[in-house]
Design an enzyme around this catalytic site. Structure first.
Site, short mmCIF file in Angstrom:
data_model
loop_
_atom_site.label_atom_id
_atom_site.label_comp_id
_atom_site.label_asym_id
_atom_site.label_seq_id
_atom_site.Cartn_x
_atom_site.Cartn_y
_atom_site.Cartn_z
N GLU A 243 7.11 -7.08 1.85
CA GLU A 243 6.84 -6.79 3.27
C GLU A 243 5.35 -6.52 3.36
O GLU A 243 4.86 -5.58 2.72
CB GLU A 243 7.61 -5.54 3.72
N CYS B 58 2.29 -0.79 9.64
CA CYS B 58 2.22 -2.25 9.66
C CYS B 58 2.72 -2.78 11.00
O CYS B 58 2.38 -3.87 11.42
CB CYS B 58 2.97 -2.86 8.49
#
Ligand SMILES: Cc1cc2nc3c(=O)[nH]c(=O)nc-3n(C[C@H](O)[C@H](O)[C@H](O)COP(=O)(O)OP(=O)(O)OC[C@H]3O[C@@H](n4cnc5c(N)ncnc54)[C@H](O)[C@@H]3O)c2cc1C
Length: 1016
Positions: free
Chosen positions: A768, A802
């Site tokens: 990720e 993020c």
């Protein structure tokens, strides 16, 4: 005026039966006066028949209300009005009455008919707004007031303006309150006296009466930081009170959502206990009977007034936020603060009304209701206690109860009308609340409109009505090994006990740090060791504070850890899945037990503000609970049997999993990655982020306490380039689960793809990585929400997520207005140390990150127009602080619009229209999160389809994904894609799948297959 014990009325109250009889008698009398068979609902709707027909169906109603809500934003374009109306009605297609559809379809966009339709919609909505909103200038307000006085009715002016999102707006609200008082006072003083309105047994009644909302006096009204909220609100409130007192005006404080209630009462009491205001009786506040807490609140108020020595007025209402309170509490998993049955609110209103009448000398009653039964009971109680009619008043909302108003005036009551005052735009929230109330099935007004003459039923005692309700008993759910998954509720920091627990945990942590930094060893197979070197972690918000020292693992340590993990895997993978799941459930309860202590670690070690830290712990708990259930589900083989052949699709564990998490969700992300791997039967090596080894160590301790065998989870803090690399390269590792930067993620993927000597499998990588997430602001967006949502998405945890918004793409039509409001609202962002509850924006994680952000800040000055750059002042000497930055007029291709910064720099980009905005939003190498603020159903549908990111959010911030509800993860260069964390397929990444087929035919006959038995 001061009050004494002796002033209490000593009259024997009526017996309950007599009170009930008298209530009904008054009720009948009022109904008669209102008009036989006529509805108390005023028939001044934009089109009575149309309204009645369209409101018949809830789906049509909701779409129409949404349209009305959007209308002020469309005011300049006929095309836009027509398009929105069409789109909203399309949403409720089959339920829209034929004549409406016809009207809309006959008017294609751009034609004369289209213009006409837009004009009709606009005029109708404006008329509707005027029905409830008294005016938008002091002159208009005065005209309304004058007309009311002519009808023998008083007023209280309510200043519209709910969502105050900047200090400038709060100051404007304060100034308008003051102007309104000053504007109205001389004009009203010059008018002839109306004895019923201007006199009472306790003296003269102020002619000017203002209702205000304390939340409009600051953009940050939060019980989490009660002290500073009180200070700010009090500073803005006092001048209003002073001007009111000088001008003989009355000030009432309205009550809003439950979250604000206790603080609103506290501020009211504090300011009005001050010597300057202590002897002033022309003030009031609201009690909301739909809250079970209302009676307690009234008792507390009564006690306070005893102490203060001067009475106040209490406006008793049921409450205007019922739908919001129920939905919000359910969404948050909190107890619902309001009664859930209408009769309970009615009964509570009656109990509170009796209490007020009993204590009318201290708490002067103002009955805020249009419900004839509720009013009749209060009046009967007053009669029975000998409270004169002119000691209390009845209050109604402008445009809601005119026929009742008249009946009450004729009966000799003092009636005051709540007259909202302000412009259409801020008035929409109010207008929609009124429309919802008028058309709610539970509304007295609607019931009396529909029931036409069923007076006795409408006058029924609410307790009796409640007893008549058929209580449906729910079937007990079938016993299940674990109850259905539910997200862990966030801590409600508006509750004082929650704040006290958090403060205590922070104090304990501080004490612990004072006695020396915590030492964190390596842990391999349960054995602790000192590693090759020591690393030090300091507090990002206060770099003089050393939080912990950790051992740093070497490549040899990594090799040893993989060996231990390999052996542990053999036994752990044989443990029945249900037993493995139980470890996770126990870990979740330990996290719940230690919730505040864990949050305290994050606050000091990673600089997370309170609510962010609390949310992170809740998410870690969610991961444990969710993956435990998922494993139990997946452990069940899937059967595809046919006669003579059984086919079972089974999952088996993979082997050794290396987990490399980031520091920015210090407990949640490592927990998710680690427990997913563990519950799937793998042995795990956790290499924590260099910045957050302490919370990582706590995770390991929690899992051990929950019963995980010590050799199944190795804990290897250290430098990524040493230990991380050795682990990734080890041929005995089966899976690497990584969350972090794109550069490291791609490097891990590259190295893992190499097959090394002795390796007998292809390594799997879950990576990720970053994002360059965009929020699109459409030209019909609700800017109040869009501005707040953008700031929260961009600057929550100083943009170090993020999922954070780093680009806001704004459609041309609202660009200037949006940038102006965003900039103004950004001024209210509180930058500070994370342990201070008021801090929204804390420090940057470390010096390296800070330097990178500062470099991008310098670039931003070249690539755009810096409209806001927050100043961190002396904090800069204390820790790694960088202020938030907003950069307007950025080209979509600029570096700050393309590269991940991982910090608080927001690029604002102008788009021609929605298509252009969508192309810009999609125009980076990333695809993680994104969102849209819009009120066009067609545009919402277009963005839902066309925004190519892993998580799309509409009309809300783009951060804060919840386990199960919003599985998280992206694609393109944001992640390898596929399974999403917190989603139903995620665990399969940690499992291998086998299909096992058996031919069960023996010489032409097949045995009957037994039902598959669940393993574990
Ligand atoms: C002058 C004035 C000022 C007001 N100021 C405020 C204020 O500051 N703050 C505020 O919150 N409200 C305020 N209100 C109250 C609110 O706006 C509504 O007008 C009021 O609740 C409607 O109640 P009613 O008695 O007129 O009607 P009714 O039809 O008898 O009652 C409707 C009310 O019942 C409650 N209700 C509806 N469904 C349910 C259910 N299923 N279970 C439990 N309860 C339910 C809700 O409160 C709803 O508004 C004010 C009202 C007036 C008249």
């Amino acid at each position: 005026m001061s009050i004494t014990e002796a002033s209490r009325v000593e009259v024997e109250p009526l017996a309950v039966d007599d009170l009930e009889k008298r209530t009904r008698a008054i009720g009948r009398e009022l109904f008669r006066a209102v008009g036989a068979g006529a509805s108390p609902l005023n028939r001044g709707w934009w089109d009575d028949r149309l309204m009645a027909l369209t409101m018949g169906d809830d789906r049509v109603k909701i779409q129409l209300f949404r349209f009305i809500d959007a209308l002020p934003a469309l005011i300049h374009s006929d095309e836009s009005v027509g398009r929105h109306l069409r789109e909203y009605l399309d949403q409720a297609d089959e339920f829209v009455p034929w004549f409406m559809k016809l009207g809309v379809s006959l008017a294609p966009v751009g034609t004369l008919r289209g213009k006409l339709l837009a004009e009709i919609a606009r005029v109708s909505a404006t008329q509707m707004a005027h029905r409830f909103i008294a005016g938008s200038t002091p002159a208009e307000a005065f005209e309304t007031v004058r007309q009311l006085r002519q009808r023998g009715v008083g007023f209280t002016a309510d200043l519209l303006g709910e969502a105050v999102i900047s200090d400038a707006e709060a100051e404007a609200y304060q100034a308008t309150c003051i102007d309104l008082i000053k504007g109205l006072a001389p004009r009203l003083a010059a008018m002839p006296e109306e004895p019923r309105l201007d006199r009472s047994p306790f003296g003269s009644i102020p002619r000017v009466n203002l209702s205000l909302k304390l939340t409009s006096l600051t953009p940050r009204f939060d019980a989490l930081y009660a002290e500073s909220t009180t200070r700010r609100v009090a500073e803005r409130l006092r001048p209003i009170l002073r001007v009111a007192r000088e001008n003989q005006a009355f000030v009432n404080v309205d009550m809003e959502q439950y979250a604000y209630k206790d603080l609103t009462y506290a501020i009211f009491r504090e300011v009005l206990s001050e010597p300057e205001f202590r002897d002033w009786a022309d003030v009031g506040i609201v009690a909301q009977a739909y809250l079970p807490e209302a009676e307690g609140d009234l008792h507390a108020m009564e006690e306070w007034v005893r102490d203060r020595g001067t009475p106040i007025t209490i406006r008793l209402v049921k409450g205007a936020y019922w739908d919001y309170e129920v939905t919000h509490a359910r969404q948050m998993g909190w107890p619902v603060p309001v009664y859930l049955q209408k009769w309970q609110s009615d009964a509570s209103f009656e109990r509170c009304a009796r209490f007020l009448m009993e204590n009318h000398e201290r708490l002067r009653p103002a009955l805020g209701s249009h419900n004839i039964r509720s009013l009749a009971l209060a009046m009967a109680a007053a009669e029975s206690l000998g409270v004169p009619t002119d000691f209390y008043e009845v209050q109604m909302l402008h445009g809601m109860g005119e026929p009742i108003e008249r009946a009450l005036v004729d009966r000799g009551h003092r009636v005051r009308v709540y007259t909202p005052y302000g412009a259409m735009l801020p008035g929409m929230a109010y207008l929609v609340r009124r429309l919802l109330e008028n058309t709610s099935n539970e509304s007295f007004l609607k019931a009396s409109f529909a029931a036409k003459g069923e007076v006795e039923a409408l006058l029924r005692d609410p307790e009796e009505a409640g007893a008549m309700l058929f209580v449906k008993r729910r079937k007990a759910p079938a016993p299940s090994p674990l109850p259905r998954f539910q997200n862990e509720p966030l801590t409600d920091f508006t509750r004082p006990e929650a704040r006290a627990k958090m403060s205590k945990a922070l104090e304990e942590f501080r004490e612990q740090v004072r006695s020396g930094p915590t030492w964190i060893p390596l842990s391999i197979g349960g054995e602790l060791s000192a590693g090759v070197e020591q690393l030090e972690v300091t507090c990002p918000g206060n770099t003089s504070l050393v939080i912990c020292r950790t051992a740093a693992a070497s490549a040899e340590d990594a090799e040893r850890a993989v060996g231990v993990a390999r052996r542990a895997f053999e036994t752990w993978s044989e443990v029945p899945p249900r037993q493995r799941a139980e470890v996770l459930v126990r870990a979740a309860s330990i996290m719940r037990r230690d919730r505040f202590q864990l949050a305290a670690v994050e606050i000091f070690e990673c600089g997370k503000p309170w609510r962010e830290a609390d949310g992170d712990i809740a998410e870690a708990i969610d991961f444990c609970e969710f993956y435990a259930r998922e494993m139990i589900r997946l452990a069940e083989p899937e059967h595809r049997d046919v006669p003579g052949e059984t086919n079972a699709i089974e999952r088996i564990s993979r082997g050794v999993v290396v987990v490399i998490p980031p520091w920015n969700f210090p407990l949640a992300i490592p927990t998710g990655m680690v427990v997913a791997a563990l519950v799937a039967g793998n042995a795990v090596i956790l290499k924590p982020a260099e910045q957050s080894p302490l919370i990582g160590r706590r995770l390991q301790e929690i899992l051990l306490e929950a019963g995980l065998p010590s050799d199944v989870l190795q804990y290897l803090p250290g430098r990524g380039e040493v230990v991380g690399q050795a682990l990734v390269d080890d041929p005995r590792v089966d899976l690497i689960s990584f969350t972090g930067s794109r550069a490291v993620g791609l490097e891990i993927n590259r190295r893992a793809a190499e097959t090394r000597p002795g390796q007998d499998h292809v390594k799997r990588v879950i990576a990720e990585m970053g994002g360059k997430n965009a929020l699109i602001i459409d030209d019909d967006a609700d800017l109040d929400e869009a501005v707040v949502g953008t700031l929260q998405s961009a600057f929550g945890y100083a943009g170090q997520k993020c999922s954070a918004c780093s680009r806001v793409v704004v459609v041309e039509g609202v660009y200037d207005a949006f940038v102006a409001r965003l900039t103004e609202a950004a001024r209210s962002i509180v930058v500070g140390p994370p342990e201070d509850p008021e801090t929204f924006f804390g420090p940057i994680i470390d010096a390296e990150a800070k330097a990178r952000i500062l470099r991008y800040g310098a670039l931003a000055r070249r690539e755009g127009w810096v409209v806001f750059a927050g100043d961190v002042g002396s904090l800069a000497d204390q820790g790694h602080y960088v202020g938030p930055m907003i950069v307007a007029d950025v080209a979509p291709t600029a570096r700050i619009a393309q590269e991940e910064i991982f910090g608080p720099i927001l690029a604002v980009i102008k788009a021609r229209d929605l298509d252009d905005a969508l192309a810009i939003a999609n125009g980076t190498k990333y695809a993680l999160t994104g969102g849209l603020y819009s009120r066009s159903p067609a545009h919402i549908a277009r963005v839902k389809r066309g925004l190519r990111v892993g998580n799309v959010y509409i009309n809300r911030p783009i951060t804060g994904a919840l386990v199960d509800r919003q599985p998280f993860g992206g694609f393109k260069l944001s992640g390898i894609g596929g399974a999403k964390a917190g989603g139903s397929s995620y665990l399969e990444e940690f499992l291998l799948t086998r299909a096992v087929t058996e031919n069960t035919l023996r010489r032409g006959f097949a045995p009957e297959e037994a039902e598959p038995v669940s393993p574990g």
